[in-house]
Design a protein around this motif. Sequence first.
Motif, short mmCIF file in Angstrom:
data_model
loop_
_atom_site.label_atom_id
_atom_site.label_comp_id
_atom_site.label_asym_id
_atom_site.label_seq_id
_atom_site.Cartn_x
_atom_site.Cartn_y
_atom_site.Cartn_z
N LEU A 50 0.74 -1.17 -0.06
CA LEU A 50 0.06 -0.08 -0.04
C LEU A 50 0.87 1.20 -0.11
O LEU A 50 0.50 2.17 -0.66
CB LEU A 50 -0.76 -0.01 1.45
N GLY A 255 -10.08 10.48 6.39
CA GLY A 255 -10.65 9.20 6.19
C GLY A 255 -11.74 9.21 5.06
O GLY A 255 -11.71 8.49 4.16
N VAL A 258 -9.93 9.73 1.85
CA VAL A 258 -9.26 8.27 1.40
C VAL A 258 -10.38 7.41 0.87
O VAL A 258 -10.24 6.68 -0.34
CB VAL A 258 -8.68 7.56 2.60
N TYR A 259 -11.60 7.27 1.64
CA TYR A 259 -12.62 6.46 0.99
C TYR A 259 -13.15 6.77 -0.30
O TYR A 259 -13.41 6.00 -1.27
CB TYR A 259 -13.69 6.68 2.11
N ILE A 262 -10.77 5.93 -3.16
CA ILE A 262 -10.24 4.20 -3.42
C ILE A 262 -10.52 3.51 -4.66
O ILE A 262 -9.89 3.04 -5.37
CB ILE A 262 -10.70 3.48 -2.15
N LEU A 266 -6.51 4.75 -6.58
CA LEU A 266 -5.85 4.07 -5.33
C LEU A 266 -4.67 4.61 -4.83
O LEU A 266 -4.32 4.63 -3.77
CB LEU A 266 -5.89 2.58 -5.52
N ALA A 269 -5.39 7.47 -2.76
CA ALA A 269 -5.89 6.87 -1.63
C ALA A 269 -4.79 6.72 -0.70
O ALA A 269 -4.90 7.15 0.71
CB ALA A 269 -6.93 5.92 -1.81
N ALA A 270 -3.98 5.79 -1.15
CA ALA A 270 -2.67 5.25 -0.31
C ALA A 270 -1.88 6.48 0.34
O ALA A 270 -1.49 6.46 1.42
CB ALA A 270 -1.96 4.21 -1.22
N GLY A 273 -3.75 7.96 2.99
CA GLY A 273 -3.93 7.13 4.21
C GLY A 273 -2.44 7.09 4.80
O GLY A 273 -2.30 6.97 6.18
N ILE B 114 -9.15 2.27 8.35
CA ILE B 114 -9.35 2.62 7.12
C ILE B 114 -8.02 2.15 6.24
O ILE B 114 -7.78 1.71 5.09
CB ILE B 114 -9.88 3.82 6.42
N VAL B 115 -6.83 2.27 6.88
CA VAL B 115 -5.46 2.04 6.25
C VAL B 115 -5.55 0.35 6.33
O VAL B 115 -5.10 -0.26 5.29
CB VAL B 115 -4.61 2.54 7.19
N ILE B 118 -7.89 -0.85 3.43
CA ILE B 118 -7.51 -0.70 2.11
C ILE B 118 -6.22 -1.64 1.64
O ILE B 118 -5.93 -2.24 0.87
CB ILE B 118 -7.10 0.78 1.56
#
Lengths: 296, 271
Positions: A50, A255, A258-259, A262, A266, A269-270, A273, B114-115, B118
Amino acid sequence: MTSTTQAAGRSPVRRLAGTLHRHSRLRLSLLLTAPLLWLAVLYLGSLAVLFVSAFWTTNSFTSEVVKVWSTDNFHALFTTPVFRQVILRSIGVALAVTVLCAVIAFPVAFYTARIARPKWRPLLVVAILTPLWASYLVKVYAWRLILSQGGLADWMLEPFGLSGPGFGLPAAVIALTYLWLPYMILPIHAALEQLPANLLDASADLGGRPVRTFRSVVLPMVLPAVAAGSVFTFSLSLGDYITVQIVGGKTQLIGNLVYSNIELNLPMAAALGTVPVVVIVLYLLAMRRTGALSSL
Amino acid sequence: MQLSRSARIALRLAAGLGFAIIYVPLALVLINSFNPDRSASWPPSSLTFHWWSVAWDNEGARAALWTSVKAGLGATAIALVLGTLVAFAVGRHRFFGRDAISFVVVLPIALPGIVTGIALNSAFSTVLEPLGVGLGMFTVIVGHATFCIVVVFNNVVARLRRTSGTYEEAAMDLGADTFRAFVDVTFPLIRSALLAGALLAFALSFDEIVVTTFTAGPGIETLPIWIFNNMTRPQQAPVVNVVAAVLVLLSVVPIYVAQRLSADTATESRI
């Protein structure tokens, strides 16, 4: 006859037992193989992938991941105003929740640890613990009921000509404070309970008034517990997005970003995150200096 | 510290207010499940048991409950095995990287859900899907087990710390082999810690929503996911109210059992 078959049947097991007993390294590696495969390979492996993928990008037409190393995502994190705002807002929310939890928790913990009759104290601790086991969603749902239009908050404030905050950022802070409050009360309760009574008496004998005793004796001894509790309140608030979705109205925290990234992006999002992870690690490092982590 | 009378009264009031803040929302959920109206307006016009019987017959909620129970049992079983193995390694052996292992065990619940979610989601979809294993019950159980290991580990390690290895050594001196000593001596010593850990792991899995969202396939709906999906649907509001009330009532069970099992270890391992 029976005794020989029994002996034959038992001996491999006994031999294995003997081997295991003699070779503690072998025993250890047998104990660790399965958990390490699970945690180190599956979990840490996924995490590693990730974080590496945070350096990848996506094709903006096909949204397919392009595995070429670049720091574009992190660059975007710091330069895009929306991202900056959301990151700062999330940290602000986490700090606000932490402060609110500490302010509400202190009198409750002081009461349960020092003022309530000793025989009631264990029961009060259970009373603090029980809501921890009520479902997370149900607790947020309770606040959705309270803050909804015509709900309990509006009903209580109506006589004063006011209305409740409704759904939005304040609602999110309130709900998060409610969710993590027990995590703050319990360590403070434990610290206050361990505070030796003669220390307080000594302070009084030396002429310290309650306020002075509180400031010079109680507070310094309880601060590590507050710091320990704050690790939970801070990090749990920082990563949350469900509560914000339920009572936050249009509010966005990390959060949520990120959501929402996704599916489409991605790698972004990573990268997003990694922000709460880095912030939480920094927070933990800061808290380590207070000695809080040893009391976790 | 000799507090004045007024300071004591002020603290009592503040604590009372604090407890009110903790319990009023939960009480509200209970009362609201008897609210005949579909809206959440306060106060309810009257009280009725009607929605409880409606909820009892609700297929979606029942199926979700059953899914949650299966996921919880699966995750608990895996967490029990893995958590106990790590606990014995850390509690009974000294080796390089011991602290690192304790850290890795805690990591899945220390990092934001959430980390973890995913990370597992992308790992499953890149590794398992080409093998023909799609997201579903299996991946939910794997995801839940990952963060449930820590509660079993905490309970067992705490127990091992308090019961030194001398009992096992005594058993071995009396002729028991490693397995016998485990079955007759070690296991009875850690049994209640295992039960408490299993209970906590199950409760943790039962309540989890974020990791579930990312590891469940489209067909898998656990109870928290069901609540989340139906929370904003006015049509489903009364049933959600009843399910929420039931969950509030059930939350007393784990705390009661955990207290009875091991008052010293179980309660603190959630935090």
